[in-house]
Design a protein around this motif. Structure first.
Motif, PDB file in Angstrom:
ATOM      1  N   GLY A   1       0.886  -1.310  -0.037  1.00 29.04           N
ATOM      2  CA  GLY A   1       0.060  -0.030  -0.016  1.00 29.04           C
ATOM      3  C   GLY A   1       0.879   1.096  -0.289  1.00 29.04           C
ATOM      4  N   SER A   2       1.859   1.380   0.758  1.00 30.57           N
ATOM      5  CA  SER A   2       3.028   2.449   0.932  1.00 30.57           C
ATOM      6  C   SER A   2       3.451   2.313  -0.736  1.00 30.57           C
ATOM      7  CB  SER A   2       3.859   2.326   1.979  1.00 30.57           C
ATOM      8  OG  SER A   2       4.804   3.144   2.016  1.00 30.57           O
ATOM      9  N   LEU A   3       3.980   1.385  -1.148  1.00 28.17           N
ATOM     10  CA  LEU A   3       4.517   1.263  -2.436  1.00 28.17           C
ATOM     11  C   LEU A   3       3.540   2.056  -3.656  1.00 28.17           C
ATOM     12  CD1 LEU A   3       7.007   0.541  -4.412  1.00 28.17           C
ATOM     13  CD2 LEU A   3       5.907  -1.691  -4.465  1.00 28.17           C
ATOM     14  N   TYR A   4       2.256   1.695  -3.444  1.00 29.07           N
ATOM     15  CA  TYR A   4       1.516   1.928  -4.520  1.00 29.07           C
ATOM     16  C   TYR A   4       1.177   3.562  -4.444  1.00 29.07           C
ATOM     17  CZ  TYR A   4      -2.954   2.769  -7.039  1.00 29.07           C
ATOM     18  OH  TYR A   4      -3.872   3.366  -7.607  1.00 29.07           O
ATOM     19  N   GLY A   5       1.159   3.965  -3.229  1.00 26.69           N
ATOM     20  CA  GLY A   5       0.964   5.436  -3.086  1.00 26.69           C
ATOM     21  C   GLY A   5       2.244   6.131  -3.583  1.00 26.69           C
ATOM     22  N   ARG A   6       3.289   5.483  -3.802  1.00 25.41           N
ATOM     23  CA  ARG A   6       4.333   6.270  -4.128  1.00 25.41           C
ATOM     24  C   ARG A   6       4.811   6.148  -5.764  1.00 25.41           C
ATOM     25  NH1 ARG A   6       4.939   5.677   0.877  1.00 25.41           N
ATOM     26  NH2 ARG A   6       6.200   7.330   2.231  1.00 25.41           N
ATOM     27  N   LEU A   7       3.940   5.298  -6.570  1.00 28.07           N
ATOM     28  CA  LEU A   7       4.202   4.867  -7.998  1.00 28.07           C
ATOM     29  C   LEU A   7       3.899   6.112  -8.651  1.00 28.07           C
ATOM     30  CD1 LEU A   7       3.182   1.094  -8.008  1.00 28.07           C
ATOM     31  CD2 LEU A   7       5.691   1.996  -8.124  1.00 28.07           C
TER      32      LEU A   7
ATOM     33  N   ASN B   1      -4.312   9.030   2.928  1.00 25.70           N
ATOM     34  CA  ASN B   1      -3.324   8.019   2.672  1.00 25.70           C
ATOM     35  C   ASN B   1      -3.564   6.728   3.052  1.00 25.70           C
ATOM     36  OD1 ASN B   1      -2.801   8.646   5.182  1.00 25.70           O
ATOM     37  ND2 ASN B   1      -0.769   9.675   4.972  1.00 25.70           N
ATOM     38  N   TYR B   2      -4.210   6.580   4.214  1.00 24.03           N
ATOM     39  CA  TYR B   2      -4.593   5.177   4.836  1.00 24.03           C
ATOM     40  C   TYR B   2      -5.584   4.471   3.968  1.00 24.03           C
ATOM     41  CZ  TYR B   2      -8.816   7.332   6.669  1.00 24.03           C
ATOM     42  OH  TYR B   2     -10.001   8.174   6.676  1.00 24.03           O
ATOM     43  N   HIS B   3      -6.248   5.131   3.066  1.00 24.63           N
ATOM     44  CA  HIS B   3      -7.434   4.575   2.264  1.00 24.63           C
ATOM     45  C   HIS B   3      -6.974   4.506   0.927  1.00 24.63           C
ATOM     46  CE1 HIS B   3     -11.998   5.250   1.044  1.00 24.63           C
ATOM     47  NE2 HIS B   3     -11.576   4.116   1.659  1.00 24.63           N
ATOM     48  N   VAL B   4      -6.002   4.692   0.646  1.00 24.35           N
ATOM     49  CA  VAL B   4      -5.457   4.564  -1.043  1.00 24.35           C
ATOM     50  C   VAL B   4      -5.635   3.206  -1.614  1.00 24.35           C
ATOM     51  CG1 VAL B   4      -3.532   4.808  -2.377  1.00 24.35           C
ATOM     52  CG2 VAL B   4      -4.104   6.685  -0.921  1.00 24.35           C
ATOM     53  N   PHE B   5      -4.801   2.349  -0.887  1.00 22.64           N
ATOM     54  CA  PHE B   5      -4.770   0.948  -1.600  1.00 22.64           C
ATOM     55  C   PHE B   5      -6.260   0.483  -1.507  1.00 22.64           C
ATOM     56  CE2 PHE B   5      -3.516  -3.482  -1.248  1.00 22.64           C
ATOM     57  CZ  PHE B   5      -3.454  -3.660  -2.929  1.00 22.64           C
ATOM     58  N   ARG B   6      -7.121   0.248  -0.618  1.00 17.79           N
ATOM     59  CA  ARG B   6      -8.466  -0.404  -0.607  1.00 17.79           C
ATOM     60  C   ARG B   6      -9.347   0.521  -1.575  1.00 17.79           C
ATOM     61  NH1 ARG B   6     -13.422  -0.488   1.877  1.00 17.79           N
ATOM     62  NH2 ARG B   6     -12.921   1.478   3.197  1.00 17.79           N
ATOM     63  N   THR B   7      -9.252   1.761  -1.892  1.00 24.50           N
ATOM     64  CA  THR B   7      -9.693   2.575  -2.763  1.00 24.50           C
ATOM     65  C   THR B   7      -9.363   2.118  -4.188  1.00 24.50           C
ATOM     66  OG1 THR B   7      -9.916   4.348  -1.095  1.00 24.50           O
ATOM     67  CG2 THR B   7     -10.325   4.652  -3.464  1.00 24.50           C
ATOM     68  N   ALA B   8      -7.971   1.698  -4.385  1.00 23.24           N
ATOM     69  CA  ALA B   8      -7.517   1.271  -5.744  1.00 23.24           C
ATOM     70  C   ALA B   8      -8.185   0.089  -6.102  1.00 23.24           C
ATOM     71  CB  ALA B   8      -6.012   1.291  -5.576  1.00 23.24           C
ATOM     72  N   VAL B   9      -8.167  -0.866  -4.993  1.00 24.31           N
ATOM     73  CA  VAL B   9      -8.757  -2.372  -5.027  1.00 24.31           C
ATOM     74  C   VAL B   9     -10.227  -2.145  -5.437  1.00 24.31           C
ATOM     75  CG1 VAL B   9      -9.230  -4.529  -4.334  1.00 24.31           C
ATOM     76  CG2 VAL B   9      -7.247  -3.417  -3.688  1.00 24.31           C
TER      77      VAL B   9
ATOM     78  N   ALA C   1     -11.733   0.413  -6.801  1.00 24.06           N
ATOM     79  CA  ALA C   1     -11.610   1.119  -8.143  1.00 24.06           C
ATOM     80  C   ALA C   1     -11.440  -0.150  -9.455  1.00 24.06           C
ATOM     81  CB  ALA C   1     -10.667   2.076  -8.347  1.00 24.06           C
ATOM     82  N   ARG C   2     -10.756  -1.013  -9.168  1.00 29.67           N
ATOM     83  CA  ARG C   2     -10.337  -1.778 -10.265  1.00 29.67           C
ATOM     84  C   ARG C   2     -11.767  -2.858 -10.367  1.00 29.67           C
ATOM     85  NH1 ARG C   2      -8.726  -7.229  -9.589  1.00 29.67           N
ATOM     86  NH2 ARG C   2      -7.707  -8.028 -11.695  1.00 29.67           N
ATOM     87  N   ARG C   3     -12.275  -3.162  -9.259  1.00 28.46           N
ATOM     88  CA  ARG C   3     -13.208  -4.062  -9.007  1.00 28.46           C
ATOM     89  C   ARG C   3     -14.602  -3.765  -9.632  1.00 28.46           C
ATOM     90  NH1 ARG C   3     -13.377  -7.198  -3.420  1.00 28.46           N
ATOM     91  NH2 ARG C   3     -14.818  -8.489  -4.319  1.00 28.46           N
ATOM     92  N   THR C   4     -14.655  -2.087  -9.508  1.00 31.61           N
ATOM     93  CA  THR C   4     -15.980  -1.451 -10.081  1.00 31.61           C
ATOM     94  C   THR C   4     -15.524  -0.889 -11.708  1.00 31.61           C
ATOM     95  OG1 THR C   4     -15.092   0.589  -8.833  1.00 31.61           O
ATOM     96  CG2 THR C   4     -16.796  -0.868  -7.821  1.00 31.61           C
ATOM     97  N   GLY C   5     -14.450  -1.225 -12.160  1.00 32.18           N
ATOM     98  CA  GLY C   5     -14.321  -0.782 -13.524  1.00 32.18           C
ATOM     99  C   GLY C   5     -13.796   0.632 -13.736  1.00 32.18           C
ATOM    100  N   ILE C   6     -13.471   1.286 -12.697  1.00 31.61           N
ATOM    101  CA  ILE C   6     -13.024   2.666 -12.737  1.00 31.61           C
ATOM    102  C   ILE C   6     -11.617   2.679 -13.445  1.00 31.61           C
ATOM    103  CG2 ILE C   6     -12.388   4.808 -11.478  1.00 31.61           C
ATOM    104  CD1 ILE C   6     -15.172   4.093 -11.414  1.00 31.61           C
ATOM    105  N   ARG C   7     -11.501   3.741 -14.455  1.00 30.01           N
ATOM    106  CA  ARG C   7     -10.247   3.733 -15.234  1.00 30.01           C
ATOM    107  C   ARG C   7      -9.447   4.871 -14.513  1.00 30.01           C
ATOM    108  NH1 ARG C   7     -14.043   2.841 -19.171  1.00 30.01           N
ATOM    109  NH2 ARG C   7     -14.064   4.855 -19.743  1.00 30.01           N
ATOM    110  N   GLY C   8      -8.588   4.658 -13.749  1.00 33.50           N
ATOM    111  CA  GLY C   8      -7.829   5.523 -12.897  1.00 33.50           C
ATOM    112  C   GLY C   8      -7.122   5.040 -11.715  1.00 33.50           C
ATOM    113  N   HIS C   9      -6.241   5.754 -11.066  1.00 38.73           N
ATOM    114  CA  HIS C   9      -5.228   5.391 -10.028  1.00 38.73           C
ATOM    115  C   HIS C   9      -5.815   6.440  -8.830  1.00 38.73           C
ATOM    116  CE1 HIS C   9      -3.318   2.198 -11.607  1.00 38.73           C
ATOM    117  NE2 HIS C   9      -3.137   2.779 -12.759  1.00 38.73           N
ATOM    118  N   VAL C  10      -5.220   6.119  -7.772  1.00 37.87           N
ATOM    119  CA  VAL C  10      -5.632   6.799  -6.246  1.00 37.87           C
ATOM    120  C   VAL C  10      -4.325   7.597  -5.917  1.00 37.87           C
ATOM    121  CG1 VAL C  10      -6.892   6.571  -4.152  1.00 37.87           C
ATOM    122  CG2 VAL C  10      -7.208   4.938  -6.150  1.00 37.87           C
ATOM    123  N   ILE C  11      -4.648   8.656  -5.345  1.00 37.31           N
ATOM    124  CA  ILE C  11      -3.404   9.332  -4.453  1.00 37.31           C
ATOM    125  C   ILE C  11      -4.123   9.687  -3.251  1.00 37.31           C
ATOM    126  CG2 ILE C  11      -2.342  10.009  -6.531  1.00 37.31           C
ATOM    127  CD1 ILE C  11      -3.590  12.761  -6.133  1.00 37.31           C
TER     128      ILE C  11
END
Length: 342
Positions: A146-152, A268-276, A278-288
């Motif tokens: 999750g920390s790594l994802y937030g920095r990509l 920031n604590y919510h980033v990775f679960r939101t990204a997951v 978003a993927r499951r709901t078909g959203i085309r985008g990433h999270v910061i």
């Protein structure tokens, strides 16, 4: 070294998953497995070359693990007390206190089993440690990745900047946590605008039972009060959960631009679960993420982790059941006998 092959395979699969979609939970697990297999391979190599050094390393690692568990338990309990004092006694605010207490209980169970040396208690303690180890492994995977994802780096092409809502103070006022999200969204919008785009800033949040206005409207009012152009703001005012935030926002963006790309802003604590999600709901985008108060972060991370476990409840239930059945089978076999450990 042949022993490094599992680690290499897991890391290779992790890299492939990262390229395909960095929002996968499997990426976190594969990264964690590659590290675990690498450590095991290193210990096996050292033990085969210098047996005594290998045993010493195992003792050191076990000692560090024990000290780490005690330190973590103390930290979580202290943080839990702080959360209760500052945020109240809601179930979400008691998570770090509960986790710390559970660690103390686990240590107590393990020490009691070793002292009393009864077969049943030893098996119960071993099963509890195995379950705790499984949860700890997943949590570390979640934390690190999750920390790594937030920095990509993310694609800077975006047609929308979506801000996820949260509760309002007094039913109308944007709280500091949500203000942080909105400020981060303004910064991201300005960055995208400097690159030649003019994305829409989409505030997402419906009206709760104790709120006088929809969260998205209060968010838009906050942005306008900060000098942001009202013409660049749109509102999604039906959602009541993160899933609905993303689903309803996705429908709105799809109608306006079928080829849309977006950046989603949360804490920031919510980033990775939101990204997951978003993927499951078909959203085309990433999270910061926007910064969060340090005292609030541990309980928030535990809450996010629990929510992610629930999202994959079938897989986790099967693995939990396998561990429990393994413990029951070992107990039925009568192993280990108390005398074998003396």
């Amino acid at each position: 070294m042949v022993a490094l092959v599992p680690s290499f395979i897991c890391f290779l699969l992790f890299c492939v998953g990262l390229v395909r979609d960095r929002r996968r939970v499997s990426n976190a697990v594969l990264l964690g497995l590659s590290v675990v297999f690498a450590v095991v391979a290193l210990l096996l190599h050292v033990a085969s070359e210098r047996a005594q050094l290998g045993r010493d390393l195992v003792v050191v690692l076990l000692t560090l693990a024990g000290v780490g568990v005690v330190t973590l338990a103390w930290f979580l309990i202290a943080n839990g007390i702080t959360m209760v004092r500052k945020e109240g006694r809601s179930p979400a605010n008691l998570l770090s206190l509960g986790a710390g207490t559970a660690l103390v209980a686990l240590l107590g169970l393990l020490i009691t089993a070793l002292v009393l040396h009864t077969h049943t208690l030893l098996v119960v303690a071993a099963t509890a440690v195995a379950l705790a180890g499984y949860i700890a492994f997943l949590f570390l995977c979640f934390l690190v990745y999750g920390s790594l994802y937030g920095r990509l780096r993310i694609r800077r092409r975006a047609d929308f900047v979506v801000v996820l809502g949260s509760g309002l103070i007094g039913g109308t006022t944007v709280p500091p946590l949500l203000a942080g999200r909105l400020d981060r969204a303004r910064e991201e919008h300005a960055r995208l605008s400097r690159k030649g785009r003019s994305p829409v800033l989409l505030t997402s949040g419906g009206q709760g039972p104790d709120e006088k206005v929809p969260e998205s409207h209060a968010m838009a009012d906050y942005l306008v009060a900060q000098g942001f152009s009202a013409d660049l703001i749109q509102r999604e005012d039906r959602s009541t959960t993160t899933d609905e935030n993303l689903t309803f926002s996705g429908e709105l963006m799809e109608r306006q631009n079928p080829d849309y790309r977006c950046v989603i802003v949360t804490n920031n604590y919510h980033v990775f679960r939101t990204a997951v999600t978003a993927r499951r709901t078909g959203i085309r985008g990433h999270v910061i993420g926007a910064p969060t108060a340090a005292y609030f972060w541990p309980s928030a991370m535990i809450r996010e982790f629990v929510a992610l476990l629930v999202s994959y409840r079938r897989t986790n239930a099967v693995l939990f059941l396998l561990v429990l059945l393994s413990g029951l089978f070992i107990w039925w076999l009568g192993w280990p006998s108390p005398g074998a450990l003396t």
